[in-house]
Design a protein around this motif. Structure first.
Motif, PDB file in Angstrom:
ATOM      1  N   ILE A 189       0.877  -1.172   0.000  1.00 57.71           N
ATOM      2  CA  ILE A 189       0.000   0.000   0.000  1.00 57.71           C
ATOM      3  C   ILE A 189       0.914   1.221   0.000  1.00 57.71           C
ATOM      4  CG2 ILE A 189      -1.805   1.238   1.246  1.00 57.71           C
ATOM      5  CD1 ILE A 189      -2.647  -1.478   2.446  1.00 57.71           C
ATOM      6  N   ASP A 190       0.963   1.894  -1.122  1.00 57.85           N
ATOM      7  CA  ASP A 190       1.963   2.931  -1.378  1.00 57.85           C
ATOM      8  C   ASP A 190       1.381   4.323  -1.121  1.00 57.85           C
ATOM      9  OD1 ASP A 190       4.019   4.493  -2.226  1.00 57.85           O
ATOM     10  OD2 ASP A 190       3.918   3.890  -4.339  1.00 57.85           O
ATOM     11  N   LEU A 191       1.904   5.014  -0.114  1.00 59.86           N
ATOM     12  CA  LEU A 191       1.415   6.353   0.243  1.00 59.86           C
ATOM     13  C   LEU A 191       2.499   7.404   0.067  1.00 59.86           C
ATOM     14  CD1 LEU A 191      -0.388   5.397   3.613  1.00 59.86           C
ATOM     15  CD2 LEU A 191      -1.282   5.267   1.291  1.00 59.86           C
ATOM     16  N   HIS A 192       3.539   7.096  -0.685  1.00 55.66           N
ATOM     17  CA  HIS A 192       4.684   8.023  -0.721  1.00 55.66           C
ATOM     18  C   HIS A 192       4.344   9.343  -1.420  1.00 55.66           C
ATOM     19  CE1 HIS A 192       5.494   6.793  -4.917  1.00 55.66           C
ATOM     20  NE2 HIS A 192       6.244   7.881  -4.984  1.00 55.66           N
ATOM     21  N   ALA A 238     -11.268  10.170   6.135  1.00 51.27           N
ATOM     22  CA  ALA A 238     -11.749   9.363   5.007  1.00 51.27           C
ATOM     23  C   ALA A 238     -10.628   8.471   4.464  1.00 51.27           C
ATOM     24  CB  ALA A 238     -12.282  10.272   3.901  1.00 51.27           C
ATOM     25  N   VAL A 239      -9.409   9.032   4.380  1.00 52.86           N
ATOM     26  CA  VAL A 239      -8.266   8.255   3.882  1.00 52.86           C
ATOM     27  C   VAL A 239      -7.915   7.157   4.876  1.00 52.86           C
ATOM     28  CG1 VAL A 239      -5.827   8.356   3.282  1.00 52.86           C
ATOM     29  CG2 VAL A 239      -7.369  10.163   2.510  1.00 52.86           C
ATOM     30  N   ILE A 240      -7.915   7.509   6.175  1.00 52.97           N
ATOM     31  CA  ILE A 240      -7.591   6.499   7.199  1.00 52.97           C
ATOM     32  C   ILE A 240      -8.596   5.336   7.142  1.00 52.97           C
ATOM     33  CG2 ILE A 240      -7.541   6.090   9.696  1.00 52.97           C
ATOM     34  CD1 ILE A 240      -6.408   8.944   9.979  1.00 52.97           C
ATOM     35  N   LYS A 241      -9.863   5.682   7.008  1.00 53.87           N
ATOM     36  CA  LYS A 241     -10.894   4.653   6.921  1.00 53.87           C
ATOM     37  C   LYS A 241     -10.670   3.754   5.706  1.00 53.87           C
ATOM     38  CE  LYS A 241     -15.940   4.257   7.020  1.00 53.87           C
ATOM     39  NZ  LYS A 241     -17.214   5.019   6.992  1.00 53.87           N
ATOM     40  N   LEU A 242     -10.280   4.371   4.581  1.00 48.73           N
ATOM     41  CA  LEU A 242      -9.997   3.602   3.364  1.00 48.73           C
ATOM     42  C   LEU A 242      -8.818   2.659   3.581  1.00 48.73           C
ATOM     43  CD1 LEU A 242     -10.128   2.964   0.303  1.00 48.73           C
ATOM     44  CD2 LEU A 242      -8.755   5.026  -0.084  1.00 48.73           C
ATOM     45  N   LEU A 243      -7.745   3.175   4.224  1.00 46.58           N
ATOM     46  CA  LEU A 243      -6.559   2.343   4.452  1.00 46.58           C
ATOM     47  C   LEU A 243      -6.871   1.170   5.372  1.00 46.58           C
ATOM     48  CD1 LEU A 243      -3.921   5.208   4.812  1.00 46.58           C
ATOM     49  CD2 LEU A 243      -4.180   3.607   2.898  1.00 46.58           C
ATOM     50  N   ILE A 244      -7.667   1.427   6.403  1.00 43.44           N
ATOM     51  CA  ILE A 244      -8.051   0.328   7.309  1.00 43.44           C
ATOM     52  C   ILE A 244      -8.858  -0.722   6.537  1.00 43.44           C
ATOM     53  CG2 ILE A 244      -9.511  -0.239   9.296  1.00 43.44           C
ATOM     54  CD1 ILE A 244      -8.675   2.473  10.505  1.00 43.44           C
ATOM     55  N   GLN A 245      -9.736  -0.261   5.670  1.00 43.96           N
ATOM     56  CA  GLN A 245     -10.532  -1.194   4.854  1.00 43.96           C
ATOM     57  C   GLN A 245      -9.633  -2.000   3.921  1.00 43.96           C
ATOM     58  OE1 GLN A 245     -13.618   0.695   2.555  1.00 43.96           O
ATOM     59  NE2 GLN A 245     -14.248  -1.203   1.566  1.00 43.96           N
ATOM     60  N   ALA A 246      -8.615  -1.332   3.351  1.00 44.79           N
ATOM     61  CA  ALA A 246      -7.689  -2.027   2.444  1.00 44.79           C
ATOM     62  C   ALA A 246      -6.919  -3.108   3.195  1.00 44.79           C
ATOM     63  CB  ALA A 246      -6.740  -1.021   1.809  1.00 44.79           C
TER      64      ALA A 246
END
Length: 383
Positions: A309-312, A320-328
């Motif tokens: 999971i690339d966030l660079h 919203a992004v945190i929720k998406l990352l947790i879902q991923a």
């Protein structure tokens, strides 16, 4: 729905021209050489439209039309008469029998298609299974805006895409462009004088070539009445000024039914990579969320067992992004996929400030992340 068009004309040349004119559209052309054959074909095929010549041997067009309109089963079929220049008066005389329109020979193919398109819903024909269009495919966009600075802003904002943005300042230029090209999407400013935007919208919708082209309305955010009018008329989307380019880009991709997943998901060797862009707006989060499960499942189906999971590139976090990352991460766990994270100093720092993310660990690059899989078989991204 495939429409049937019956062309009744004793001239084989005219029948060939008619067939050629509709070659690019999803309709079937049935031919008859005189009125008797035409009536028989109409009874057998029940066409959606009849193109009927006036002067023919055996039974002419007037007699066939009369018999057609006296038959309860056939009288509802719309008819366009084809006539020579000298027969124009005859068409007017028989109009009361029941014809929808007439065309004077010799005619241009586009005139024939345009007149028929007013009666039946002609759709362009696609050859074979249609390939899904990608966000990386070229497209032509037309912007009709009387303020050059706005056109320039759109061109500048979308210059990273493969889309070609043509800007014109008047409705006349817009009509001229559409007569020579078939844009994939059109943006019309509602600030054009004297409600020209709505006139242009109607003209574009009446053109067979642009009948299904998505049309966006461009309007100042506070002009609620104009926005309501645009929605009522049938504009595909409303874009408000000041323009949020990323939001507009997402709406354009959606309107053109483009596959945008390649922006966020890829396979790098034996590793599945999910990448978030620099600005992760609500619309981007929505797009990634929609693709997430099928993309991860597709990777697993192809034999891949590792994910990064690339966030660079990501500038900052939000809920919203945190929720998406947790879902991923949860999706990876559910499908037994090893995963790890790649970040930048800003994201690593921000993660320390959230309860849900403070224990996340990151690698500095994709290469480091991929190497970590060989050192540990355990998930490295979350505690």
């Amino acid at each position: 729905m495939r429409y049937k068009v019956l062309t009744v004309d004793d001239s084989k040349t005219v029948r060939i021209i008619v067939k050629k004119a509709f070659k690019g559209y999803d309709c079937e052309i049935i031919e008859a050489a005189n009125g008797v054959e035409g009536l028989a074909a109409a009874s057998k095929e029940t066409p959606d439209l009849i193109l009927l010549d006036i002067t023919m041997p055996v039974m002419d067009g007037v007699e066939m039309l009369t018999k057609l309109k006296s038959d309860p089963a056939l009288k509802g079929i719309p008819v366009i008469m084809l006539t020579a220049e000298g027969g124009r008066d005859n068409v007017l005389k028989i109009a009361k029998i029941g014809v929808r329109d007439y065309i004077v020979k010799p005619f241009k193919e586009e005139v024939l298609v345009e007149k028929c398109g007013r009666i039946i819903d002609l759709k362009p024909l696609t050859e074979g299974p249609q390939k899904a269009k990608s966000i990386f495919d070229p497209a032509t966009l037309l912007v009709v805006e009387d303020k050059p600075a706005i056109i320039q802003q759109i061109q500048e904002g979308l210059k990273h895409t493969p889309w070609k943005i043509h800007g014109v300042n008047t409705t006349g230029e817009g009509i001229d462009f559409c007569s020579k090209n078939t844009p994939d999407l059109i943006i019309i400013s509602l600030s054009l004088p004297e409600e020209a935007a709505f006139t242009l919208f109607r003209l574009i919708r009446q053109n067979v070539k642009t009948k299904y082209t998505p049309i966006f309305a461009l309007v100042v955010k506070t002009e609620a009445a104009a926005q309501a009018q645009a929605q009522q008329v049938g504009f595909s989307y409303i874009i408000t000024k000041p323009i949020e380019i990323s939001e507009m880009e997402s709406k354009i991709a959606k309107a053109m039914n483009l596959d945008t997943s390649q922006r966020y998901f890829a396979v790098d060797g034996d590793v599945f990579v999910m990448r978030l862009p620099e600005n992760c707006s609500q619309s981007v989060v929505g797009e990634v969320t929609n693709y997430l499960k099928p993309k991860v499942a597709g990777a697993v189906d192809s034999g891949i067992v590792k994910a990064v999971i690339d966030l660079h590139e990501l500038k900052s976090l939000n809920m919203a992004v945190i929720k998406l990352l947790i879902q991923a991460m949860q999706t990876c766990k559910d499908l037994a996929l090893q995963f790890t994270l790649v970040g930048n100093p800003q994201i690593v720092s921000e993660c320390k400030g959230f309860e849900d993310t403070r224990t996340w660990t990151f690698h500095d690059s994709i290469a480091d992340a991929k190497a970590s899989f060989s050192r540990s078989a355990q998930p490295a991204g979350a505690a």
